[in-house]
Every structure is written in C-alpha cells, then in structure tokens.
Scaffold this motif. Structure first.
Motif, PDB file in Angstrom:
ATOM      1  N   PRO A   1       5.133  50.229  46.476  1.00 58.88           N
ATOM      2  CA  PRO A   1       6.218  51.226  46.400  1.00 58.88           C
ATOM      3  C   PRO A   1       7.447  50.718  45.667  1.00 58.88           C
ATOM      4  O   PRO A   1       8.066  51.440  44.891  1.00 58.88           O
ATOM      5  CB  PRO A   1       6.519  51.530  47.872  1.00 58.88           C
ATOM      6  N   LEU A   2       7.817  49.452  45.915  1.00 52.95           N
ATOM      7  CA  LEU A   2       8.997  48.920  45.223  1.00 52.95           C
ATOM      8  C   LEU A   2       8.750  48.803  43.725  1.00 52.95           C
ATOM      9  O   LEU A   2       9.639  49.096  42.906  1.00 52.95           O
ATOM     10  CB  LEU A   2       9.367  47.561  45.815  1.00 52.95           C
ATOM     11  N   VAL A   3       7.525  48.376  43.348  1.00 51.40           N
ATOM     12  CA  VAL A   3       7.214  48.289  41.914  1.00 51.40           C
ATOM     13  C   VAL A   3       7.243  49.669  41.267  1.00 51.40           C
ATOM     14  O   VAL A   3       7.786  49.863  40.176  1.00 51.40           O
ATOM     15  CB  VAL A   3       5.844  47.609  41.720  1.00 51.40           C
ATOM     16  N   GLY A   4       6.630  50.658  41.976  1.00 51.00           N
ATOM     17  CA  GLY A   4       6.675  52.015  41.433  1.00 51.00           C
ATOM     18  C   GLY A   4       8.092  52.558  41.349  1.00 51.00           C
ATOM     19  O   GLY A   4       8.468  53.211  40.365  1.00 51.00           O
ATOM     20  N   LEU A   5       8.896  52.288  42.405  1.00 51.49           N
ATOM     21  CA  LEU A   5      10.288  52.737  42.375  1.00 51.49           C
ATOM     22  C   LEU A   5      11.053  52.086  41.228  1.00 51.49           C
ATOM     23  O   LEU A   5      11.830  52.745  40.527  1.00 51.49           O
ATOM     24  CB  LEU A   5      10.943  52.403  43.723  1.00 51.49           C
TER      25      LEU A   5
ATOM     26  N   LEU B   1      -1.827  44.855  53.272  1.00 49.40           N
ATOM     27  CA  LEU B   1      -0.967  45.881  53.871  1.00 49.40           C
ATOM     28  C   LEU B   1       0.477  45.718  53.407  1.00 49.40           C
ATOM     29  O   LEU B   1       1.171  46.710  53.113  1.00 49.40           O
ATOM     30  CB  LEU B   1      -1.054  45.783  55.400  1.00 49.40           C
ATOM     31  N   GLY B   2       0.925  44.456  53.329  1.00 47.01           N
ATOM     32  CA  GLY B   2       2.283  44.228  52.836  1.00 47.01           C
ATOM     33  C   GLY B   2       2.448  44.673  51.391  1.00 47.01           C
ATOM     34  O   GLY B   2       3.462  45.282  51.026  1.00 47.01           O
ATOM     35  N   ARG B   3       1.420  44.386  50.565  1.00 47.37           N
ATOM     36  CA  ARG B   3       1.499  44.866  49.180  1.00 47.37           C
ATOM     37  C   ARG B   3       1.503  46.386  49.129  1.00 47.37           C
ATOM     38  O   ARG B   3       2.239  46.986  48.333  1.00 47.37           O
ATOM     39  CB  ARG B   3       0.330  44.308  48.363  1.00 47.37           C
ATOM     40  N   ALA B   4       0.631  47.008  49.973  1.00 45.09           N
ATOM     41  CA  ALA B   4       0.550  48.469  49.935  1.00 45.09           C
ATOM     42  C   ALA B   4       1.810  49.135  50.459  1.00 45.09           C
ATOM     43  O   ALA B   4       2.203  50.203  49.990  1.00 45.09           O
ATOM     44  CB  ALA B   4      -0.675  48.941  50.744  1.00 45.09           C
ATOM     45  N   LEU B   5       2.455  48.508  51.465  1.00 47.10           N
ATOM     46  CA  LEU B   5       3.621  49.147  52.083  1.00 47.10           C
ATOM     47  C   LEU B   5       4.934  48.784  51.403  1.00 47.10           C
ATOM     48  O   LEU B   5       5.888  49.571  51.452  1.00 47.10           O
ATOM     49  CB  LEU B   5       3.695  48.762  53.569  1.00 47.10           C
TER      50      LEU B   5
END
Length: 361
Positions: free
Chosen positions: A83-87, A75-79
């Motif tokens: 998102p941070l890697v994609g951003l 969940l931490g990776r998904a949340l």
C-alpha cells in the motif's frame, strides 16, 4: 622452589605424547583426576539438556518459526509495504509533480521575470547612486583623516616620545637595578630552602621505604605470589576439567542421540516406510488402475458426449432461429461490396461475373 607451571607434553615423531621423565607437581596430580570426575558428573546432565534444547530449538525453528516468519513477512508486505509503495507511486509522486509544475508556473517563472526585468535594473541604478555617494564620502574621509593625523602627531606622539626618552627611561633603569639586587637575595633564600626540603624529603623517603615498601614487597614475594601461583594452577585445572567434561559429555550426548534416532528409525520410520512401499503403494496403484482410471475415462467420455450434444443443440437452435427469421421477415438483402479502387485484370472479370449473377437473381 617447586615449579607450579605445567609444561606442554612432549611429542614423538609419530605425533603421540611421550611421558615426562620428571613427572608433575603433587598438587596437580592430587587435584586433576577428582576434579575431572566431579566435573564430568556435574556437566553431563547439563550438556545432554543443552543438546536436547538445541535439537528442539532447531525443530521449532524449521517447522514453526520460519514459516510463521515468512507468513508475517508476506502479511507485512501486503499490509504496509505494497500500500505504501502504491500510495507513493500513484498518489504522492503525481501530486508532487503537479505541485512542482504549479510552483514552477506560479512562483519560479514570475520570480525570475521580476528579478530579471525589475530588481536587476533597480539594483544597478541603486549601486550607481551608492558608488557616487561612496566616492564623495571617501574624499571627505581622506581629508578628515589627514587633518586628524597631523593634529595627533604634534599634540600626542611628539610629547609622548619626549616623555619616554627623558622621564620614563631613567626611572625604568633605576627600577631594573633595584630588581636585580632583590633577585640575587631571593635566589640565596631559595637555595637554602631547597637544601632544607631535600633533607626532609630524604628522611621521609627512607622512613616510608623501611616501614611500608619493604614489608609489602616481602609479603608479595613470599606470601601472595606463591598463593596466587597455587590458585592459578587450581583454576587452570578446573577450566581444563570443565573443558574435558564438556567434550566427553558432548560425545556421550551425541551417542545417546544417535541411539535414540536409530531406535526411532527402526521402530517407527522403517516400519512406516515398509508399510508405505509394500502395502499402501500397491493398493494405491491397484485402486488407480481398477477404479480411478476407468472412472476418469468414463467421465471424460461423458464430458465429450455432453459437449457434442450441447454443440448439436446449439446448431439446431441457431438453424431454427434463422428459418423463423427468414419465414417472418423474408430473405435479407445482400449489398455487394464496392471496391473504390480501379479493378484490373482477373479481379475485374471476377467482379463483373459476380455483379451479373446478382442482377439475374
């Protein structure tokens, strides 16, 4: 004196302990067995509770904490991480590259051009002017320095040398002679004071030694050291008793745990396994062979028949639609495909025969 230190037990060539011939101290014999019995009685519940807590903690870790931790990590990776890697990958990096390119085009390139074609020539011209002015100022400074050095030599250095040689040197020699005399007197006074201080120090030393050091040494040697040895023996025996009690309690706790595990296995696990193997598995196989497989075969046959009927219906609808279009609008014109390349051989003959057939039609 009684030796209060416990020597290590001797060993036979086979590795078995050999009983000591001289025996141990009476304090050790009187303290060891009662202390070990009391320690075993006190430590056994603690060890069993500790083993129960360890088993419960391992079960809780394997069944609850580890899956919850994995779920929270996912969940931490998904949340947060994804998102941070994609951003970072799809927003920050392209924007930074664009800003860098704009900065290079709008700032770096003009700055390099201004530095190369404006500031560098201006700086060289200014350096040439400064070099000329510096040469002039250097010449003036050298002349001024030579004049000031000549004036300082004949107005300051020569009179100062004469004053040092004919006035200050005789006065210094006189003061040095007086100082040597005073130093001899001071050394004599210091020698007398040193003897007096040495005598006073010796008297104080022996007074403190007799009144404080020797009584403290006697108390340490004849009172505190034997008491400390006895307390060390008692403490060591207590620690050994606690260690033995902890190990024995561990063996007892392990035996109790194995007994409970065997009881659970023979009262719950083995009957459940027997019921699963001897009752549920044959029943399941019978239900599968007599009910589920025929139902599955029937469902597959119905599915095949349905698909075949749908395929036939689609073909019929397609044929009817083609007949209706042909009835209403007539046969569609067929435009022959023209090969732009020069036909040759068998291909040319085939193309000619097809063209003749189309013309006859």
């Amino acid at each position: 004196m009684v030796d209060l230190e416990k020597a290590p037990p001797a060993r036979s060539p086979e590795g078995e302990p050999v009983p000591r011939a001289d025996g141990e101290g009476c304090l050790v014999v009187a303290v060891r067995l009662p202390v070990r019995i009391v320690a075993l009685v006190l430590v056994l519940p603690v060890r069993m509770a500790w083993d129960a807590l360890v088993v419960a903690g391992r079960f809780l870790r394997d069944t609850v904490l580890r899956p919850v931790g994995r779920a929270l990590a996912w969940l931490g990776r998904a949340l947060f991480v994804w998102p941070l890697v994609g951003l970072w990958r799809y927003v920050v990096v392209p924007v930074a590259k664009g800003v860098g390119w704009l900065g290079n085009v709008l700032l770096v390139v003009p700055a390099v051009w201004v530095y190369r074609w404006v500031l560098t020539p201006a700086g060289r011209a200014l350096a040439w002017c400064c070099a000329g002015v510096g040469a002039v100022l250097t010449a003036l400074g050298r002349g001024l320095y030579a004049g000031l050095a000549w004036l300082a030599r004949y107005l300051v250095v020569v009179p100062a040398g004469w004053l040092y040689a004919w006035v200050l040197t005789p006065i210094g020699h006189l003061l040095a002679w007086c100082g040597r005399g005073l130093a001899r007197c001071g050394r004599g006074v210091l020698w007398c004071l040193g003897k007096v201080v040495t005598g006073i120090g010796a008297v104080l030393y022996w007074t403190l030694r007799i009144l404080l050091v020797l009584p403290a040494l006697a108390v340490w040697r004849w009172v505190l050291a034997p008491v400390g040895r006895a307390l060390a023996v008692v403490g060591r025996e207590l620690l050994d008793a606690l260690g033995h009690a902890w190990r024995i309690a561990g063996h007892l706790s392990r035996a109790v745990g194995r007994a409970l595990a065997a009881l659970f296995r023979w009262t719950v696990a083995e009957p459940a396994r027997w019921v699963y193997r001897s009752v549920l598995t044959p029943v399941g196989h019978a239900v599968r062979d007599t009910v589920l497989r025929p139902l599955a075969e029937a469902a597959r046959a119905a599915g095949r028949a349905g698909r075949q009927a749908l395929r036939s219906a689609r073909l019929s609808v397609r044929q009817a639609r083609a007949d209706l279009r042909r009835t209403l609008f007539g046969e569609p014109e067929r435009t022959p495909s023209v090969d732009r390349r020069e036909p040759s051989g068998a291909k040319a003959r085939t193309l000619g025969s097809s063209t003749t057939a189309l013309t006859k039609d």
